[in-house]
Design a protein around this motif. Sequence first.
Motif, PDB file in Angstrom:
ATOM      1  N   ALA A  57     -40.980 -12.895 -77.891  1.00  0.00           N
ATOM      2  CA  ALA A  57     -39.760 -11.685 -77.588  1.00  0.00           C
ATOM      3  C   ALA A  57     -39.087 -11.766 -76.481  1.00  0.00           C
ATOM      4  CB  ALA A  57     -40.216 -10.194 -78.659  1.00  0.00           C
ATOM      5  N   TYR A  58     -38.250 -11.327 -76.292  1.00  0.00           N
ATOM      6  CA  TYR A  58     -36.883 -10.838 -75.419  1.00  0.00           C
ATOM      7  C   TYR A  58     -37.462  -8.913 -75.140  1.00  0.00           C
ATOM      8  CZ  TYR A  58     -35.715 -15.673 -75.058  1.00  0.00           C
ATOM      9  OH  TYR A  58     -35.601 -16.631 -75.359  1.00  0.00           O
ATOM     10  N   ARG A  59     -38.331  -8.744 -73.972  1.00  0.00           N
ATOM     11  CA  ARG A  59     -38.184  -6.927 -73.478  1.00  0.00           C
ATOM     12  C   ARG A  59     -36.626  -6.532 -73.885  1.00  0.00           C
ATOM     13  NH1 ARG A  59     -42.682  -5.951 -69.226  1.00  0.00           N
ATOM     14  NH2 ARG A  59     -43.590  -8.357 -69.427  1.00  0.00           N
ATOM     15  N   ILE A  60     -35.461  -7.299 -73.490  1.00  0.00           N
ATOM     16  CA  ILE A  60     -34.198  -6.665 -73.549  1.00  0.00           C
ATOM     17  C   ILE A  60     -33.535  -6.351 -75.048  1.00  0.00           C
ATOM     18  CG2 ILE A  60     -33.088  -8.378 -72.995  1.00  0.00           C
ATOM     19  CD1 ILE A  60     -32.217  -4.916 -71.483  1.00  0.00           C
ATOM     20  N   VAL A  61     -34.202  -7.155 -75.460  1.00  0.00           N
ATOM     21  CA  VAL A  61     -33.873  -6.938 -77.098  1.00  0.00           C
ATOM     22  C   VAL A  61     -34.070  -6.332 -77.779  1.00  0.00           C
ATOM     23  CG1 VAL A  61     -33.092  -8.357 -79.207  1.00  0.00           C
ATOM     24  CG2 VAL A  61     -32.844  -9.824 -77.068  1.00  0.00           C
ATOM     25  N   LEU A  62     -35.717  -5.767 -77.521  1.00  0.00           N
ATOM     26  CA  LEU A  62     -36.297  -4.704 -78.238  1.00  0.00           C
ATOM     27  C   LEU A  62     -35.967  -3.617 -78.228  1.00  0.00           C
ATOM     28  CD1 LEU A  62     -39.766  -7.098 -78.105  1.00  0.00           C
ATOM     29  CD2 LEU A  62     -38.760  -6.664 -79.878  1.00  0.00           C
ATOM     30  N   ALA A  63     -35.672  -3.217 -76.246  1.00  0.00           N
ATOM     31  CA  ALA A  63     -35.274  -1.896 -75.937  1.00  0.00           C
ATOM     32  C   ALA A  63     -34.197  -1.527 -76.568  1.00  0.00           C
ATOM     33  CB  ALA A  63     -35.403  -2.799 -74.488  1.00  0.00           C
ATOM     34  N   ALA A  64     -33.031  -2.384 -76.856  1.00  0.00           N
ATOM     35  CA  ALA A  64     -31.507  -2.064 -77.147  1.00  0.00           C
ATOM     36  C   ALA A  64     -32.240  -1.346 -78.629  1.00  0.00           C
ATOM     37  CB  ALA A  64     -30.586  -3.555 -76.768  1.00  0.00           C
ATOM     38  N   GLN A  65     -33.298  -2.514 -79.318  1.00  0.00           N
ATOM     39  CA  GLN A  65     -32.522  -2.169 -80.638  1.00  0.00           C
ATOM     40  C   GLN A  65     -34.284  -1.355 -81.127  1.00  0.00           C
ATOM     41  OE1 GLN A  65     -30.791  -3.508 -82.803  1.00  0.00           O
ATOM     42  NE2 GLN A  65     -29.317  -4.209 -81.359  1.00  0.00           N
ATOM     43  N   SER A  66     -34.988  -0.612 -80.223  1.00  0.00           N
ATOM     44  CA  SER A  66     -35.578   0.824 -80.355  1.00  0.00           C
ATOM     45  C   SER A  66     -36.351   1.153 -78.814  1.00  0.00           C
ATOM     46  CB  SER A  66     -36.935  -0.276 -80.640  1.00  0.00           C
ATOM     47  OG  SER A  66     -37.823   0.455 -80.843  1.00  0.00           O
ATOM     48  N   ASP A  67     -35.375   2.299 -79.638  1.00  0.00           N
ATOM     49  CA  ASP A  67     -36.294   3.755 -78.970  1.00  0.00           C
ATOM     50  C   ASP A  67     -37.618   3.697 -77.794  1.00  0.00           C
ATOM     51  OD1 ASP A  67     -33.624   5.026 -78.672  1.00  0.00           O
ATOM     52  OD2 ASP A  67     -34.756   6.595 -80.331  1.00  0.00           O
ATOM     53  N   VAL A  68     -38.271   3.094 -79.411  1.00  0.00           N
ATOM     54  CA  VAL A  68     -39.975   3.148 -78.560  1.00  0.00           C
ATOM     55  C   VAL A  68     -40.168   1.965 -77.803  1.00  0.00           C
ATOM     56  CG1 VAL A  68     -42.930   2.221 -79.706  1.00  0.00           C
ATOM     57  CG2 VAL A  68     -40.949   4.229 -80.638  1.00  0.00           C
ATOM     58  N   PHE A  69     -39.557   0.785 -78.243  1.00  0.00           N
ATOM     59  CA  PHE A  69     -39.795  -0.490 -77.214  1.00  0.00           C
ATOM     60  C   PHE A  69     -38.782  -0.005 -75.604  1.00  0.00           C
ATOM     61  CE2 PHE A  69     -40.288  -3.359 -80.564  1.00  0.00           C
ATOM     62  CZ  PHE A  69     -41.962  -3.669 -80.185  1.00  0.00           C
ATOM     63  N   SER A  70     -37.525   0.792 -76.000  1.00  0.00           N
ATOM     64  CA  SER A  70     -37.243   1.086 -74.370  1.00  0.00           C
ATOM     65  C   SER A  70     -38.123   1.636 -73.421  1.00  0.00           C
ATOM     66  CB  SER A  70     -36.120   2.026 -74.705  1.00  0.00           C
ATOM     67  OG  SER A  70     -34.938   2.229 -73.775  1.00  0.00           O
ATOM     68  N   ALA A  71     -39.084   3.074 -74.288  1.00  0.00           N
ATOM     69  CA  ALA A  71     -39.435   3.638 -73.373  1.00  0.00           C
ATOM     70  C   ALA A  71     -40.397   3.307 -72.893  1.00  0.00           C
ATOM     71  CB  ALA A  71     -40.474   5.307 -74.637  1.00  0.00           C
ATOM     72  N   MET A  72     -41.713   2.283 -73.535  1.00  0.00           N
ATOM     73  CA  MET A  72     -42.487   1.530 -73.349  1.00  0.00           C
ATOM     74  C   MET A  72     -42.124   0.603 -72.427  1.00  0.00           C
ATOM     75  SD  MET A  72     -44.657  -1.498 -75.954  1.00  0.00           S
ATOM     76  CE  MET A  72     -44.624  -0.014 -76.795  1.00  0.00           C
ATOM     77  N   PHE A  73     -40.657  -0.372 -72.369  1.00  0.00           N
ATOM     78  CA  PHE A  73     -40.932  -1.245 -71.307  1.00  0.00           C
ATOM     79  C   PHE A  73     -40.170  -0.612 -70.049  1.00  0.00           C
ATOM     80  CE2 PHE A  73     -40.108  -3.970 -74.652  1.00  0.00           C
ATOM     81  CZ  PHE A  73     -41.956  -4.762 -74.916  1.00  0.00           C
TER      82      PHE A  73
END
Length: 145
Positions: A57-73
Amino acid sequence: MLKRNDWNIDLMFHTTTVNEATTRSHTSFCSNLANMRTAEVLTDCTLLTNDGKEFPAYRIVLAAQSDVFSAMFQHDTLEKKTGRCEIKDINSDTLGIVLDFVYQCLRDLCEKAMAASLTVENALDMLVFAKNRQLVFLKTKAACR
């Protein structure tokens, strides 16, 4: 040496307007991003499911779609350092559906942006573009112009 006035934007975009070229670029971007993820081209993280399957996956896409991934990254986490995210409460079938949905949503947004920029002048070009890329919504809208 080329001067600024020597640039012909029509040639750069094959006689389309800047707005049409930008919209086409967005749709191509979304399609290309989904295809690249599937082919594991330039992915920067891996999601691991409880049944052992890995999903690039791409971190930027995950972070843009999920607050959890955004915080994680964005914070000092193991996932940020390693690029590997273990998701213990989801199986591979479910995660596959979720990822397909995320990337499909991006494509749908791009398609709707193109439809919003439809004019009588660009409808035929948009219809051909939509037909070649199987963009049903845009194809229908363009055909009605």
